[in-house]
Enzyme design. Structure first.
Site, short mmCIF file in Angstrom:
data_model
loop_
_atom_site.label_atom_id
_atom_site.label_comp_id
_atom_site.label_asym_id
_atom_site.label_seq_id
_atom_site.Cartn_x
_atom_site.Cartn_y
_atom_site.Cartn_z
N GLU A 173 9.48 -4.71 13.07
CA GLU A 173 8.88 -3.53 12.16
C GLU A 173 7.76 -2.80 12.86
O GLU A 173 6.83 -3.61 12.93
CB GLU A 173 8.85 -3.96 10.68
N CYS A 233 9.44 1.67 3.19
CA CYS A 233 10.32 0.31 3.93
C CYS A 233 11.78 0.93 4.14
O CYS A 233 12.81 0.04 4.47
CB CYS A 233 10.43 -0.64 2.69
N PHE A 266 1.01 -1.37 -0.02
CA PHE A 266 0.01 -0.09 0.06
C PHE A 266 0.83 1.29 0.10
O PHE A 266 0.33 2.29 -0.40
CB PHE A 266 -0.80 0.08 1.27
P1 NAD Z 1 1.43 -6.79 2.98
O1 NAD Z 1 2.59 -7.89 3.09
O2 NAD Z 1 0.39 -6.76 3.97
O3 NAD Z 1 0.70 -6.80 1.54
C1 NAD Z 1 1.36 -6.69 0.45
C2 NAD Z 1 0.60 -7.35 -0.84
O4 NAD Z 1 0.74 -8.77 -0.28
C3 NAD Z 1 -0.92 -6.60 -0.85
O5 NAD Z 1 -0.98 -6.66 -2.49
C4 NAD Z 1 -1.77 -7.77 -0.32
O6 NAD Z 1 -2.95 -7.69 -0.83
C5 NAD Z 1 -1.09 -9.09 -0.33
N1 NAD Z 1 -1.28 -10.03 0.65
C6 NAD Z 1 -1.46 -9.60 1.94
N2 NAD Z 1 -1.64 -10.66 2.81
C7 NAD Z 1 -1.46 -11.77 2.07
C8 NAD Z 1 -1.55 -13.08 2.07
N3 NAD Z 1 -1.77 -13.71 3.29
N4 NAD Z 1 -1.56 -14.03 1.08
C9 NAD Z 1 -1.12 -13.36 -0.03
N5 NAD Z 1 -1.11 -11.99 -0.32
C10 NAD Z 1 -1.15 -11.32 0.48
O7 NAD Z 1 2.15 -5.49 3.06
P2 NAD Z 1 1.59 -3.92 3.05
O8 NAD Z 1 0.85 -3.75 4.56
O9 NAD Z 1 0.69 -3.63 2.04
O10 NAD Z 1 2.85 -3.03 3.05
C11 NAD Z 1 3.74 -3.02 4.08
C12 NAD Z 1 4.75 -3.52 4.00
O11 NAD Z 1 5.66 -3.71 2.93
C13 NAD Z 1 6.21 -3.27 5.07
O12 NAD Z 1 6.11 -4.65 5.73
C14 NAD Z 1 7.01 -2.59 4.17
O13 NAD Z 1 8.44 -2.90 5.05
C15 NAD Z 1 6.93 -3.70 3.05
N6 NAD Z 1 7.73 -3.01 2.07
C16 NAD Z 1 8.98 -3.29 1.66
C17 NAD Z 1 9.39 -2.79 0.53
C18 NAD Z 1 10.93 -3.28 -0.03
O14 NAD Z 1 11.15 -2.72 -0.97
N7 NAD Z 1 11.29 -4.26 0.82
C19 NAD Z 1 8.83 -1.53 -0.11
C20 NAD Z 1 7.72 -0.94 0.13
C21 NAD Z 1 7.21 -1.94 1.49
#
Ligand code: NAD
Length: 506
Positions: A392, A292, A160
């Site tokens: 985190e 992130c 998101f």
């Molecule tokens: P999230 O892991 O909850 O969701 C990411 C994606 O996965 C979304 O599209 C979501 O619909 C999907 N998803 C969620 N739960 C799932 C499941 N159980 N099975 C399959 N798909 C699923 O992450 P978020 O809350 O959207 O984003 C924040 C997180 O992303 C933080 O941990 C942040 O550090 C990380 N992030 C990492 C980077 C990087 O480059 N390393 C960049 C941006 C964000």
């Protein structure tokens, strides 16, 4: 055709799947509410795609792949040149959407589009980037050359916090390498995905090369389990990254899964404390800490802690919080009410664990607002065993640990389970060099708090911040989205010399 841009001010807008060059009616009638995080009100609803929608997207991608993978690379590059122009044209409107759905301040939203646009610019050079190698006469009359070929159908699952930038880390390179791409964006900030679909169509991309599926784990798992999918790129939290990596690998797919982070900023006693304080304000509290690459842990070495606090605390108190569409604000809201409660619970926990709470964001309130605002928070005297340090939090919370020596600081960073980004602030070249050589983290800043590499380098962490061997964009991106083939050829005069029965030794 009605553009999504026409309905941006309509809170009843419905974000649908995009298949075969148009919005497509799902077999589901399950919609999730998307809220404006600054008001708590609905700003859109998004379809929760089904397995059947995924199947339709796969069939569309499969059909488009036949011609797109054979399309000359210059023509693929021209789509990227055109896309660059269109993103520049619509940048302001896209930034408004990001601010509405995510909450970050408008100029920060625009900055994130710019960083994604740079990947499109990089992808414009694909004819050069995708070139193979050639050796003439590796043996008598024998030549060897290599080529990079597309993988097939690639999928991208994105978080998101960067609804424009993170998809742009993926699809421009995937597509320009000759693949087709299915994007499954976060259900909390879904509109940008459909904007990319419309702009790609306007840029001349054939229908079916880029499709969009919305929804949750049902859509994600259907994509990861599908035999026609060749590769998966994921960016999100570490538990989901692990799940995606495991599932996609088990199903024989190439996978890169970028996870969560806890980024340390090491302050040496010789650092310029004004500079460190400014760096921490931006890197710790910008985008409400929902980055992130945000700094969330400060390691103060020797006697640096007190001079730093003297500069930092007054600056924290000047941070202006409010809706992101007012650019005089520095920090917008968190993404959802639920996430705000989670971050607040970490502040409660830090107090219970015995860290010293110097600035308490829980007391912050915007009267008459149902938005998900939380003030900046600062903990001193955190220790390595506290959960507020280990986990985190993904909000505007900084924790500080005081250590005696540089070696202790390095050990803390190296022992942490995450290894996305880190930074050292010092005037000493030797300390900086030692740090960058020995630190177990993927992206390192020297007097740079958020060292996000530009598009022609590569983004990726170490340890539990990245699963898989390739980072995103840059040449790593080109390698991820292509398969290397090496051809050794000999032409008729060699054959005319007659058959050989012994192992060729060149
Ligand atoms: P999230 O892991 O909850 O969701 C990411 C994606 O996965 C979304 O599209 C979501 O619909 C999907 N998803 C969620 N739960 C799932 C499941 N159980 N099975 C399959 N798909 C699923 O992450 P978020 O809350 O959207 O984003 C924040 C997180 O992303 C933080 O941990 C942040 O550090 C990380 N992030 C990492 C980077 C990087 O480059 N390393 C960049 C941006 C964000």
């Amino acid at each position: 055709m009605k553009s999504i841009f026409d309905s941006l001010n309509d809170n009843n807008r419905k974000i649908e799947t995009w298949i075969d060059g148009k919005t497509s009616k799902s077999t589901s009638d399950r919609y999730d509410i998307v809220t404006n995080s600054a008001t708590g009100e609905q700003c859109a609803s998004v379809i929760m795609s089904t397995k059947d929608d995924v199947e339709a997207a796969i069939q569309s991608s499969k059909k488009a792949l036949q011609t797109w993978s054979q399309t000359p690379v210059l023509r693929r590059a021209r789509v990227m040149f055109k896309l660059k122009e269109l993103i520049e044209r619509d940048k302001k409107k896209i930034a408004q959407i990001i601010t509405q759905e995510h909450g970050k301040v408008l100029d920060d939203a625009e900055g994130s589009i710019q960083r994604g646009l740079e990947v499109v610019e990089f992808a414009c050079g694909i004819p050069h980037l995708i070139k193979g190698e050639f050796n003439n006469q590796v043996g008598t009359g024998v030549d060897t050359f290599s080529m990079r070929q597309p993988l097939g159908i690639c999928v991208g699952i994105t978080p998101f916090n960067f609804p424009a930038m993170v998809p742009l880390w993926m699809f421009p390179l995937a597509i320009s390498c000759g693949n087709t791409f299915i994007l499954k964006p976060s259900e909390k900030a879904p509109t940008c995905a459909n904007i990319w679909a419309e702009l790609l169509k306007e840029a001349g991309l054939p229908d079916g090369v880029f499709n969009v599926i919305h929804g949750d784990h049902i859509a994600v798992n259907a994509l990861l389990n599908h035999e026609e999918v060749a590769a998966a790129s994921f960016v999100g939290s570490t538990p989901v990254a692990e799940h995606v990596y495991k599932t996609a690998s088990e199903h024989g797919k190439r996978v890169q899964a970028l996870g969560g982070a806890k980024n340390h900023l090491v302050v040496m006693p010789d650092a310029d404390m004004d500079q460190v304080a400014d760096a921490l304000i931006g890197a710790g509290y910008g985008s409400a800490g929902e980055r992130c690459m945000a700094i969330s842990a400060v390691i103060a070495v020797g006697d640096s802690a007190d001079p730093l606090l003297e500069k930092l605390l007054p600056k924290i108190n000047t941070i202006k919080i409010g809706p992101g569409d007012d650019i005089s604000n520095h920090m917008g809201p968190l993404i959802t009410a639920e996430h705000k409660e989670k971050v607040k619970s970490y502040i409660d926990l830090g107090e219970k664990e015995g860290a010293k709470l110097l600035v308490d964001g829980r007391s912050y309130d915007i009267s008459n607002s149902a938005g998900y605002f939380l003030g900046p928070t600062f903990f001193d005297h955190t220790t390595k065993d506290m959960r507020v340090y280990k986990e985190e939090i993904f909000g505007p919370v900084l924790t500080m640990i005081r250590v005696e020596t540089f070696d202790e600081a390095v050990k803390l960073v190296n022992d942490h389970e995450f290894g996305n980004g880190t930074a050292i602030f010092t005037r000493d070249g030797d300390a900086a060099r030692e740090f960058s050589n020995n630190i177990k983290v993927g992206m390192v800043g020297i007097n740079v708090p958020i060292p996000v590499p530009l598009a022609f380098h590569t983004f990726g962490g170490w340890k539990r911040s990245l699963f898989g061997s390739n980072g995103v964009y840059g040449m790593e991106g080109v390698r991820f989205y292509t398969r290397l083939k090496t051809v050794t050829s000999r032409w008729p005069t060699g054959i005319r010399a007659g058959a050989e029965f012994s192992m060729p030794t060149m």
